[in-house]
Design an enzyme around this catalytic site. Structure first.
Site, PDB file in Angstrom:
ATOM      1  N   ARG A  53      -8.442  -4.089   1.517  1.00 33.67           N
ATOM      2  CA  ARG A  53      -9.708  -4.837   1.478  1.00 33.67           C
ATOM      3  C   ARG A  53     -10.659  -4.199   0.468  1.00 33.67           C
ATOM      4  O   ARG A  53     -11.123  -3.077   0.656  1.00 33.67           O
ATOM      5  CB  ARG A  53     -10.344  -4.854   2.863  1.00 33.67           C
ATOM      6  CG  ARG A  53     -11.737  -5.461   2.914  1.00 33.67           C
ATOM      7  CD  ARG A  53     -11.732  -6.964   2.748  1.00 33.67           C
ATOM      8  NE  ARG A  53     -11.100  -7.624   3.891  1.00 33.67           N
ATOM      9  CZ  ARG A  53     -10.930  -8.942   3.971  1.00 33.67           C
ATOM     10  NH1 ARG A  53     -11.323  -9.726   2.972  1.00 33.67           N
ATOM     11  NH2 ARG A  53     -10.332  -9.469   5.019  1.00 33.67           N
ATOM     12  N   ARG A  76      -0.174  -9.066  -3.609  1.00 37.74           N
ATOM     13  CA  ARG A  76      -1.155  -8.055  -3.174  1.00 37.74           C
ATOM     14  C   ARG A  76      -0.625  -7.163  -2.052  1.00 37.74           C
ATOM     15  O   ARG A  76      -1.280  -6.184  -1.680  1.00 37.74           O
ATOM     16  CB  ARG A  76      -2.456  -8.731  -2.740  1.00 37.74           C
ATOM     17  CG  ARG A  76      -2.334  -9.587  -1.490  1.00 37.74           C
ATOM     18  CD  ARG A  76      -3.663 -10.177  -1.099  1.00 37.74           C
ATOM     19  NE  ARG A  76      -3.554 -10.891   0.182  1.00 37.74           N
ATOM     20  CZ  ARG A  76      -4.547 -11.039   1.024  1.00 37.74           C
ATOM     21  NH1 ARG A  76      -5.738 -10.522   0.765  1.00 37.74           N
ATOM     22  NH2 ARG A  76      -4.389 -11.720   2.163  1.00 37.74           N
ATOM     23  N   HIS A 149      -9.225 -10.850  -7.624  1.00 40.69           N
ATOM     24  CA  HIS A 149     -10.196 -11.010  -6.539  1.00 40.69           C
ATOM     25  C   HIS A 149     -11.199  -9.843  -6.515  1.00 40.69           C
ATOM     26  O   HIS A 149     -11.215  -9.032  -5.585  1.00 40.69           O
ATOM     27  CB  HIS A 149      -9.398 -11.070  -5.243  1.00 40.69           C
ATOM     28  CG  HIS A 149     -10.100 -11.631  -4.052  1.00 40.69           C
ATOM     29  ND1 HIS A 149     -11.416 -11.395  -3.771  1.00 40.69           N
ATOM     30  CD2 HIS A 149      -9.623 -12.411  -3.043  1.00 40.69           C
ATOM     31  CE1 HIS A 149     -11.733 -12.003  -2.635  1.00 40.69           C
ATOM     32  NE2 HIS A 149     -10.654 -12.623  -2.172  1.00 40.69           N
ATOM     33  N   ASP A 197     -18.499 -19.216  -0.254  1.00 42.03           N
ATOM     34  CA  ASP A 197     -17.090 -19.253  -0.650  1.00 42.03           C
ATOM     35  C   ASP A 197     -16.907 -20.459  -1.565  1.00 42.03           C
ATOM     36  O   ASP A 197     -16.652 -21.566  -1.097  1.00 42.03           O
ATOM     37  CB  ASP A 197     -16.198 -19.343   0.588  1.00 42.03           C
ATOM     38  CG  ASP A 197     -14.733 -19.082   0.261  1.00 42.03           C
ATOM     39  OD1 ASP A 197     -14.403 -18.962  -0.932  1.00 42.03           O
ATOM     40  OD2 ASP A 197     -13.921 -19.000   1.203  1.00 42.03           O
ATOM     41  N   GLU A 255     -14.558 -13.674  -9.224  1.00 41.81           N
ATOM     42  CA  GLU A 255     -13.127 -13.625  -9.517  1.00 41.81           C
ATOM     43  C   GLU A 255     -12.722 -14.596 -10.622  1.00 41.81           C
ATOM     44  O   GLU A 255     -13.056 -15.765 -10.564  1.00 41.81           O
ATOM     45  CB  GLU A 255     -12.324 -13.999  -8.262  1.00 41.81           C
ATOM     46  CG  GLU A 255     -12.815 -13.323  -6.996  1.00 41.81           C
ATOM     47  CD  GLU A 255     -12.239 -13.970  -5.749  1.00 41.81           C
ATOM     48  OE1 GLU A 255     -11.121 -14.526  -5.824  1.00 41.81           O
ATOM     49  OE2 GLU A 255     -12.913 -13.927  -4.705  1.00 41.81           O
TER      50      GLU A 255
END
Length: 280
Positions: A53, A76, A149, A197, A255
């Site tokens: 994270r 990832r 990201h 978002d 991003e």
């Protein structure tokens, strides 16, 4: 911290980054003469097969939950290979590689090679992601969506703005609606406003400038059509086991992404995208 191998890159001027081979994941960026610029959650578990994270996760071959694969794909959480690591006269560069395996082909039946190049120098960080379809001439084309990201560390969200998005259409993943960004994005820190978002379409090579008081970070993209801006806000952050309760107030994700229109590669074809960050 991470139990997987770490790559420490240090440029001659002192600029440095740290990368975990787990996820091909950039964990830290300290420009020359400047403090840490990326947010890394202190609750990240650093366990094999689990996403880290913070920092810069590589989303591939699927962005978010827009498909049948695990959220943000498998790159990832996979173990990458270090191809090279060099210090030049003015910079430091590392190249990492991820190839298809029995595990990836079981959920995504394509032959591919991903290459992640990370270059640091002065106050600039360049992250380049390349994908090649390595299948046979008669294999089916592969399609993917992707993002770098990037979790930018911030001190005071109330003081943050993002310039360069005005006039763009975006998809609001919280409200599940499309809208038009009419002016620069200002973050107020108010509860409810920050559950943010958004996928902005057609950003292409338009630079985005994140300003916090006197600090400015310029995001420049090549090969990426879209951009994502994300902050979970207090309520969603409280539901994330690998984030502290106040973690949302210390970060903003900006991003480089290809989400609206997937990249399609025929056998032998390749794609390259780059995200450059510059601290002014």
């Amino acid at each position: 911290m991470s139990s997987s191998p770490l790559v420490d890159l240090v440029a001659p001027d002192g600029a440095r980054v740290q990368i975990s081979l787990q996820g091909g994941h950039l964990l830290s960026w300290k420009p020359a003469g400047a403090p840490e610029q990326l947010y890394l959650s202190p609750r990240s578990e650093f366990t094999p097969g689990k996403a880290i994270r913070g920092g810069v996760p590589v989303c591939f071959p699927q962005f978010a939950e827009r498909g049948t694969l695990p959220k943000h794909g498998f790159a990832r959480t996979a173990l990458w290979e270090l191809v090279s690591q060099d210090q030049g006269k003015d910079d430091a560069l590392a190249v990492l590689r991820l190839k298809d395996s029995e595990a990836t082909r079981a959920i995504w039946p394509h032959a591919f090679e991903l290459e992640l190049s990370v270059r640091v120098s002065g106050r600039t960080l360049d992250i380049e992601l390349a994908c090649e379809h390595t299948g046979q001439p008669d294999d089916a084309p592969l399609q993917f969506t992707t993002a770098l990201h990037t979790y930018l560390r911030v001190g005071d969200l109330d003081a943050v703005s993002v310039e360069g998005l005005a006039g763009l259409r975006y998809f609001d993943s919280v409200k599940q609606t499309e809208a038009l960004q009419r002016m620069d994005l200002l973050l107020t820190g108010e509860k409810g406003v920050l559950d943010l978002d958004r996928i902005y379409f057609g950003v292409k090579e338009r630079p985005l400038v994140v300003t916090e008081d006197r600090r400015q970070v310029v995001f420049a993209h090549q090969g990426f059509d879209d951009a994502v801006v994300w902050n979970p806000g207090p309520e969603r952050c409280a539901q994330l086991a690998d984030m502290p309760a106040e973690g949302w107030s210390e970060m903003l994700c900006v991003e480089a992404a290809n989400v609206g229109r997937p990249i399609e590669l025929q056998p032998g074809e390749s794609w390259v995208g780059r995200q450059s960050l510059q601290l002014l």
